[in-house]
Design an enzyme around this catalytic site. Structure first.
Site, PDB file in Angstrom:
ATOM      1  N   CYS A  87       0.880  -1.187   0.000  1.00  0.00           N
ATOM      2  CA  CYS A  87       0.000   0.000   0.000  1.00  0.00           C
ATOM      3  C   CYS A  87       0.908   1.225   0.000  1.00  0.00           C
ATOM      4  CB  CYS A  87      -0.913   0.005   1.220  1.00  0.00           C
ATOM      5  SG  CYS A  87      -1.844  -1.532   1.460  1.00  0.00           S
TER       6      CYS A  87
ATOM      7  N   CYS B 144      -1.148   3.656  11.620  1.00  0.00           N
ATOM      8  CA  CYS B 144      -1.070   4.892  12.410  1.00  0.00           C
ATOM      9  C   CYS B 144      -2.275   4.941  13.353  1.00  0.00           C
ATOM     10  CB  CYS B 144      -1.004   6.124  11.514  1.00  0.00           C
ATOM     11  SG  CYS B 144      -2.253   6.178  10.226  1.00  0.00           S
TER      12      CYS B 144
ATOM     13  N   ALA C 243       1.275   4.353  -1.871  1.00  0.00           N
ATOM     14  CA  ALA C 243       1.040   5.797  -2.014  1.00  0.00           C
ATOM     15  C   ALA C 243       0.811   6.444  -0.639  1.00  0.00           C
ATOM     16  CB  ALA C 243      -0.168   6.028  -2.915  1.00  0.00           C
ATOM     17  N   PRO C 244       1.224   7.705  -0.464  1.00  0.00           N
ATOM     18  CA  PRO C 244       1.795   8.615  -1.452  1.00  0.00           C
ATOM     19  C   PRO C 244       3.268   8.419  -1.756  1.00  0.00           C
ATOM     20  CG  PRO C 244       1.602   9.735   0.636  1.00  0.00           C
ATOM     21  CD  PRO C 244       0.999   8.373   0.835  1.00  0.00           C
ATOM     22  N   GLY C 245       4.004   7.618  -0.974  1.00  0.00           N
ATOM     23  CA  GLY C 245       5.335   7.234  -1.398  1.00  0.00           C
ATOM     24  C   GLY C 245       6.500   7.589  -0.500  1.00  0.00           C
TER      25      GLY C 245
END
Length: 719
Positions: free
Chosen positions: A188, A329, A190-192
């Site tokens: 998973c 998170c 993105a955003p990178g």
């Protein structure tokens, strides 16, 4: 995408998690959003996540703004060079500055005084390249020195040399322990930000060529098509020929095939897998203030199934001896320990939790929970399966409850890591590191075939010499295919002769996106990426791969139709021997400070040795090399008959000039200095203008003298 084509992104689960429809009223700032949720407090007090006696400190910290955190990116030598500049130019001088006192107006408005800057180096991040700053908007607005530091951070972020990233978010790639030869999957991505870390670790070899072109690969996947293009933009900054970006639902990630050492084709078993799953995000309350109002105790249960499916698929794709990092998170044990518990129970001894505390020196964290409590939306505690209310049977199941007494010691959930915000002024985070010790129950095991005794009929379904069966291409935007150079590639002989490619360079690793007609851009990948593209282009949705190394430049003055691209200079320069010039520091400064495309620097203005080297080269693309005191700078450009120029963007020019210790004022604006100049000019005009002339001017405007002076000052302030 899932089986039914449903798109899921990083924040997947939003459609499944119940959220209030009432939105924040327009005009209400984040600071005015109420940072309070009694159910949140009740739930986490019951979980005993926070040590006894620390609850008030924890809750107070959760309601404060998150400090800025960032890391220096790119190659190790360039990152360390930028670190030296940052320390000497900003951190050391700023530590001596006494912040300005509040004006009477600011005191009346209740403004808080500017706090002294205290940069904090994250001790657990390699090479001191990650930092945390207590830099607020008010500090930047009121103190010129802080504003200059802020402009530095913005400029370097735009060039990709600094990455703004939450401190705890940097942990998963660190404990993944990526080596240059590893095959890495980011499920998973993105955003990178984490993907960028994985790429940097993959390029950590000591010699230039191995560091530029590693043996391993990073497969960066995301379910959201648009976010995949954001990911592509992030990855391009790192000039990696070892990354491939795919667009699939991580929970149903298809097998990615490759050619094994014995010549057979089969699915890749990855050495390292990062599984940073979508979550409720209550660890981000310090920056995502809206979560306070949206939080409820069933969010974790709603997302548990999705998180488990993604992690389970990751374990299936992991090689024996490989490592998977699961992270969220969120502080919720239903999204964390409950998922890990179920993975361990299903694996039946095939995977185990790893203690990675030694990899994170100086990081304060709490061990994983072995006891937790389920609560429904009405805040009713559910202590066992038999106590699940009938109305909640579709939400809770037996797998969400904590382990039994006999399983606690076997699972070792204490080896998980939970980071609490108040311990080191960070966000909340959870990390678990899993190692695969043997094949999963029912997993097919590939047995390598002896090259000398390859059977006519493979012994098992996994031992196949033929190509994998082609599948229908997935629906959606169709990407252009990738065409690698064939042996008879027309443009290769000219490129080879002009740049003097080394004998061991394989032209088959260069590729384009167009099969017929003129090739505009030429890209490069390593051998492993080429193999993955060849085996999977028909059934894997590949969004992007390859680093741009050459660009068509139909210039009649040059014998080669392709010039060097700065985007891929780090990769291409170690592969050829010609068209290189060693320059001095002063030469680089001259070229970087001259951005006039019509009047580039003349060769005669450069060092005499540089002039001699230029005389040995005909018109065309050129590489400028500089190395001194461990700092290596490689720029691409053009050598004409009488002039040279560097193909460097504005922000990159500022970056290189900083590293060289040169003047950057040509490209940077200081609003404080401009304001002082305007104020000074205004004072000079007033002093040089007679009072009666000022009165006459104001009379013509039909206004009083006092009113006229106020207007002038207001105009200056607006400018």
């Amino acid at each position: 995408m899932g089986r039914k084509g449903r798109k899921r992104g990083k924040n997947d689960g939003e459609s499944r998690v119940e959220r209030p429809k009432k939105e924040r009223p327009p005009g209400v700032s984040y600071e005015e959003v109420v940072r309070e949720n009694k159910n949140f407090e009740t739930f986490y007090k019951a979980q005993k996540v926070v040590p006894e006696g620390e609850w008030e400190e924890f809750l107070a910290c959760m309601k404060e703004n998150l400090p800025a955190a960032f890391r220096l990116t790119g190659t190790k030598d360039m990152a360390c060079a930028l670190l030296r500049v940052m320390k000497t130019t900003f951190f050391e001088p700023l530590s001596q500055i006494i912040p300005p006192e509040l004006t009477p107006e600011e005191q009346e408005a209740g403004e808080e005084p500017v706090k002294p800057l205290k940069p904090f180096c994250l001790p657990w991040y390699p090479n001191n390249l990650a930092w945390q700053l207590n830099l607020t908007r008010k500090n930047i607005r009121r103190c010129e020195a802080y504003w200059q530091l802020h402009q530095f951070l913005i400029s370097e972020t735009e060039t990709g040399n600094i990455s703004r990233q939450e401190a705890v978010s940097m942990i998963p790639p660190v404990v993944l322990d990526v080596q240059p030869h590893h095959k890495v999957l980011d499920m998973c991505a993105a955003p990178g930000s984490k993907t960028a870390q994985l790429i940097e670790f993959l390029h950590s070899a000591n010699d230039d060529r191995s560091a530029a072109i590693p043996e391993g690969i990073v497969v960066a996947n995301d379910a959201d098509n648009k976010r995949c293009y954001m990911l592509t933009h992030q990855a391009k900054r790192l000039q990696s020929p070892a990354i491939i970006i795919t667009n699939h639902d991580a929970a149903f990630m298809p097998n990615i095939h490759h050619t094994r050492k014995d010549g057979s084709v089969g699915p890749i078993k990855f050495d390292r897998i990062l599984c940073d799953v979508p979550c409720s995000g209550d660890g981000t309350l310090r920056k995502n203030f809206d979560v306070w109002a949206k939080w409820n105790p069933v969010n974790g249960a709603n997302l548990h199934g999705l998180q488990l499916r993604i992690a389970r698929r990751g374990i299936e794709m992991l090689a024996v001896g490989g490592r998977l990092v699961y992270s969220t998170c969120s502080l919720n044990p239903l999204e964390n320990e409950a998922v890990i518990q179920r993975l361990l129970m299903e694996a039946d001894g095939s995977i185990q939790l790893v203690d990675v505390s030694s990899q994170l020196p100086g990081l304060k964290f709490m061990p994983g929970l072995e006891e937790w409590l389920l609560m429904n939306r009405e805040m009713e505690a559910i202590k066992s399966v038999t106590e699940i209310p009938l109305k909640n049977t579709n939400l809770f199941n037996k797998h969400l409850f904590p382990p039994s007494m006999e399983n606690k010691e076997k699972l070792n959930l204490k080896r998980c890591i939970r980071i609490l915000p108040h311990h080191q002024d960070t966000g909340g985070f959870f990390v678990a590191v899993l190692e695969k010790t043997k094949p999963l129950p029912g997993e097919k095991v590939y047995k390598e075939i002896n090259q000398e005794e390859i059977p006519t009929v493979p012994d098992t379904a996994t031992q196949r010499i033929r190509q994998p069966p082609k599948k229908k291409r997935r629906q959606g935007f169709r990407e252009e295919p990738y065409y690698y150079f064939e042996k008879d590639e027309v443009v290769w002989p000219g490129i080879d002769a002009f740049y003097g490619m080394h004998e061991d360079v394989d032209p088959g690793l260069f590729l384009t996106r167009t099969k017929d007609g003129k090739k505009r851009n030429i890209y490069f990948t390593n051998k492993c990426i080429k193999d993955v593209v060849a085996q999977n282009q028909d059934h894997i949705k590949i969004i992007n791969t390859g680093v741009k190394v050459l660009v068509r430049s139909d210039n009649k003055g040059s014998p080669c139709d392709f010039r060097l691209a700065q985007d891929g200079s780090r990769v291409l320069l170690p592969l050829f021997s010609k068209r290189k010039i060693c320059v001095t520091k002063n030469d680089l400064v001259i070229m970087l400070q001259n951005d006039d495309m019509e009047m580039p620097p003349e060769i005669a203005t450069l060092d005499s040795k540089t002039q001699e080297q230029c005389a040995d080269h005909c018109t065309g693309a050129i590489a400028f090399l500089y190395e001194e005191d461990g700092l290596k700078i490689q720029l691409v450009g053009w050598k004409g008959n009488k002039s040279v120029r560097a193909y460097v963007a504005k922000n990159d020019r500022i970056h290189y000039l900083r590293l060289l210790g040169a003047d950057t004022s040509k490209y940077e604006k200081n609003k404080f200095a401009e304001q002082r100049n305007l104020d000074s000019m205004n004072v000079d005009v007033k002093e040089s203008t007679p009072d009666d002339m000022q009165t006459d001017v104001n009379d013509e405007n039909g206004e009083s003298n006092d009113k006229g002076e106020t207007d002038v000052c207001d105009g200056i302030q607006e400018n």
